[in-house]
Design a protein around this motif. Structure first.
Motif, short mmCIF file in Angstrom:
data_model
loop_
_atom_site.label_atom_id
_atom_site.label_comp_id
_atom_site.label_asym_id
_atom_site.label_seq_id
_atom_site.Cartn_x
_atom_site.Cartn_y
_atom_site.Cartn_z
N ASP A 9 -18.66 -4.71 17.77
CA ASP A 9 -19.16 -3.68 18.67
C ASP A 9 -19.69 -4.31 19.94
OD1 ASP A 9 -20.43 -1.58 19.93
OD2 ASP A 9 -22.02 -1.36 18.42
N ALA A 10 -19.05 -4.01 21.08
CA ALA A 10 -19.50 -4.53 22.36
C ALA A 10 -20.46 -3.58 23.06
CB ALA A 10 -18.31 -4.81 23.27
N ILE A 11 -20.69 -2.39 22.49
CA ILE A 11 -21.61 -1.45 23.12
C ILE A 11 -23.05 -1.89 22.90
CG2 ILE A 11 -22.42 0.94 23.14
CD1 ILE A 11 -19.60 1.77 22.24
N GLY A 12 -23.37 -2.22 21.66
CA GLY A 12 -24.70 -2.76 21.36
C GLY A 12 -25.76 -1.71 21.17
N GLY A 13 -26.17 -1.05 22.26
CA GLY A 13 -27.19 -0.02 22.17
C GLY A 13 -26.65 1.29 21.65
N GLY A 14 -27.57 2.19 21.27
CA GLY A 14 -27.15 3.49 20.76
C GLY A 14 -26.83 3.47 19.29
N GLU A 15 -25.99 4.40 18.86
CA GLU A 15 -25.77 4.62 17.43
C GLU A 15 -24.38 4.24 16.93
OE1 GLU A 15 -27.02 8.33 15.81
OE2 GLU A 15 -28.67 8.57 17.23
N MET A 16 -23.54 3.59 17.75
CA MET A 16 -22.19 3.32 17.30
C MET A 16 -22.16 2.40 16.07
SD MET A 16 -19.02 3.94 17.45
CE MET A 16 -18.78 4.81 19.00
N THR A 17 -22.97 1.34 16.08
CA THR A 17 -23.02 0.45 14.92
C THR A 17 -23.40 1.23 13.66
OG1 THR A 17 -23.43 -1.62 16.09
CG2 THR A 17 -24.34 -1.45 13.88
N SER A 18 -24.40 2.09 13.78
CA SER A 18 -24.85 2.91 12.66
C SER A 18 -23.75 3.86 12.19
CB SER A 18 -26.08 3.72 13.08
OG SER A 18 -26.53 4.54 12.03
N THR A 19 -23.05 4.47 13.14
CA THR A 19 -21.97 5.40 12.81
C THR A 19 -20.87 4.70 12.02
OG1 THR A 19 -22.40 6.76 14.77
CG2 THR A 19 -20.21 6.92 13.79
N ILE A 20 -20.52 3.49 12.44
CA ILE A 20 -19.47 2.74 11.74
C ILE A 20 -19.91 2.38 10.33
CG2 ILE A 20 -18.20 0.56 11.73
CD1 ILE A 20 -18.24 0.69 14.81
N LEU A 21 -21.14 1.90 10.17
CA LEU A 21 -21.63 1.54 8.84
C LEU A 21 -21.66 2.76 7.91
CD1 LEU A 21 -24.56 -0.88 9.72
CD2 LEU A 21 -22.46 -1.48 8.50
N ASN A 22 -22.11 3.90 8.43
CA ASN A 22 -22.15 5.11 7.61
C ASN A 22 -20.75 5.58 7.22
OD1 ASN A 22 -24.93 6.10 7.09
ND2 ASN A 22 -25.11 5.90 9.31
N ALA A 23 -19.79 5.42 8.12
CA ALA A 23 -18.41 5.80 7.79
C ALA A 23 -17.83 4.87 6.73
CB ALA A 23 -17.55 5.77 9.05
N MET A 24 -18.10 3.56 6.84
CA MET A 24 -17.66 2.62 5.81
C MET A 24 -18.25 2.98 4.46
SD MET A 24 -18.12 -1.07 7.67
CE MET A 24 -17.11 -1.65 9.04
N GLU A 25 -19.53 3.33 4.43
CA GLU A 25 -20.20 3.68 3.17
C GLU A 25 -19.63 4.97 2.59
OE1 GLU A 25 -23.18 3.49 0.03
OE2 GLU A 25 -21.97 2.11 1.24
N ALA A 26 -19.38 5.96 3.44
CA ALA A 26 -18.82 7.23 2.96
C ALA A 26 -17.49 7.01 2.26
CB ALA A 26 -18.66 8.20 4.13
N VAL A 27 -16.68 6.10 2.82
CA VAL A 27 -15.38 5.80 2.19
C VAL A 27 -15.59 5.04 0.88
CG1 VAL A 27 -13.23 4.52 2.46
CG2 VAL A 27 -14.15 5.84 4.39
#
Length: 371
Positions: free
Chosen positions: A244-262
């Motif tokens: 993740d090159a964005i760093g700030g915000g919720e993108m990292t969190s969104t990706i982790l939650n999507a991985m967990e949901a799967v």
């Protein structure tokens, strides 16, 4: 004996003023194990902008100095000054990478005089650069300076992502934002190497761009069904690693939650600690300089870390690094080709309107400095 070189420098004063100017510096003749290179092209990468502008208020950019001695200045807030205490008052050279022609060499490297090389090591926004051959790639005959200017940071970062995936036992990668110059290289690498890649972009136009170069899984974060599509792509690819090159915000969190949901879908029984599937996100940029926000719905088997090319190269087997460099050289006009929005001079880089344009870090906009 020495030569004089014009060099772009960035200074933040203790009073809260950013000053970018051109300085005349003395460059000694090369000794044994050294090359003197006339710099012919150097790209402006996001990693360069962090040193060039620091935490300055870009809206406050203004031209100062004279026509012969131009200065670009901006204000830095007290909060910004607290972030850069270690560099206050220092005149810092800028430019991670570049390319140019060897014009002089130590007695053991005379055979390289006249060769064009790609370089890494800082201080590339200059007319001359004294450097070791280990920090260079000798370009094929006929290669242009522009073709060689960006052969280190983006290409080795993209290849480093793949090597990290293999070393840590993952099978697929998620990348955001994926339509960047680096992201396009990663698409080509993964396509050639048979690696599943989930690309997160910010618009339908960027999605079309990546599909046009062969990307299979492209998810538009601006779409209403973004999270649903992200989970579908993770389920299809088995991706448990993201960059993740964005760093700030919720993108990292969104990706982790999507991985967990799967991962939870595959569980046969409820576990209050979540799945045991290891999920890893590496933050490698700061396009958003705000806090990284985590919304904890991804269990207890996860990791977030920083990923920096220079640290990766320091701890990687030299044989692996050499293979990466050889691949970059052989595919410099295909997989690792860079395209530039504009070419500017060192003096142009100090003009407020041009500086405001190249510091935006817009996808598809890449500037090349030609000293």
């Amino acid at each position: 004996m020495s030569r004089t070189s014009l060099e772009l420098r960035s200074t933040i004063t203790p009073e809260g003023v950013l000053r970018i100017n051109l300085e005349r510096v003395s460059v000694p003749e090369p000794a044994a194990g050294q090359l003197l290179v006339q710099v012919e092209a150097a790209p402006i990468n996001p990693s360069d902008l962090g040193l060039l502008f620091g935490p300055a208020d870009i809206a406050s950019l203004k031209a100062e100095g004279t026509a012969d001695d131009p200065v670009l200045s901006a204000t830095v807030s007290p909060q910004g000054l607290a972030m850069v205490q270690a560099r206050l008052g220092q005149s810092m050279p800028v430019g991670n990478e570049g390319s140019g022609t060897v014009i002089a060499a130590g007695p053991d490297l005379q055979h390289l005089i006249g060769k064009r090389v790609a370089m890494i090591g800082g201080a590339m926004y200059a007319e001359l650069r004294l450097i070791s051959p280990e920090a260079c790639i000798v370009l094929p005959d006929g290669a242009s300076a522009a073709e060689g200017a960006s052969l280190f940071v983006n290409p080795l970062t993209a290849l480093g992502f793949v090597e990290t995936m293999r070393a840590e036992g993952h099978k697929a990668i998620i990348h955001v934002p994926a339509a960047s110059n680096l992201g396009q290289m990663l698409v080509r690498i993964c396509k050639d190497d048979g690696i599943e890649l989930v690309n997160i972009v910010r618009s339908p136009q960027q999605a079309d761009l990546l599909r046009g170069i062969g990307a299979t899984h492209v998810i538009d974060s601006s779409a209403e069904d973004f999270r649903e599509k992200l989970e579908e792509a993770i389920a299809e690819t088995g991706a448990t690693l993201a960059f993740d090159a964005i760093g700030g915000g919720e993108m990292t969190s969104t990706i982790l939650n999507a991985m967990e949901a799967v991962a939870v879908r595959k569980m046969t029984a409820y576990d209050r600690y979540g799945s045991a599937a290891k999920k890893q996100v590496y933050i490698y940029g700061a396009l958003d300089t705000g806090p990284t926000t985590l919304r904890r719905g991804f269990g207890f088997s996860w990791g977030i870390g920083g990923w920096l090319l220079f640290h990766f190269l320091q701890r990687t087997d030299p044989a692996v690094t050499q293979n990466m460099r050889e691949r970059v050289t052989s595919e410099m006009t295909t997989t690792f080709a860079s395209h530039y929005t504009a070419t500017i001079s060192l003096a142009d880089a100090l003009k407020p309107e041009i500086a405001a344009a190249y510091q935006r870090k817009s996808t598809g906009a890449k500037y090349l400095i030609v000293p």
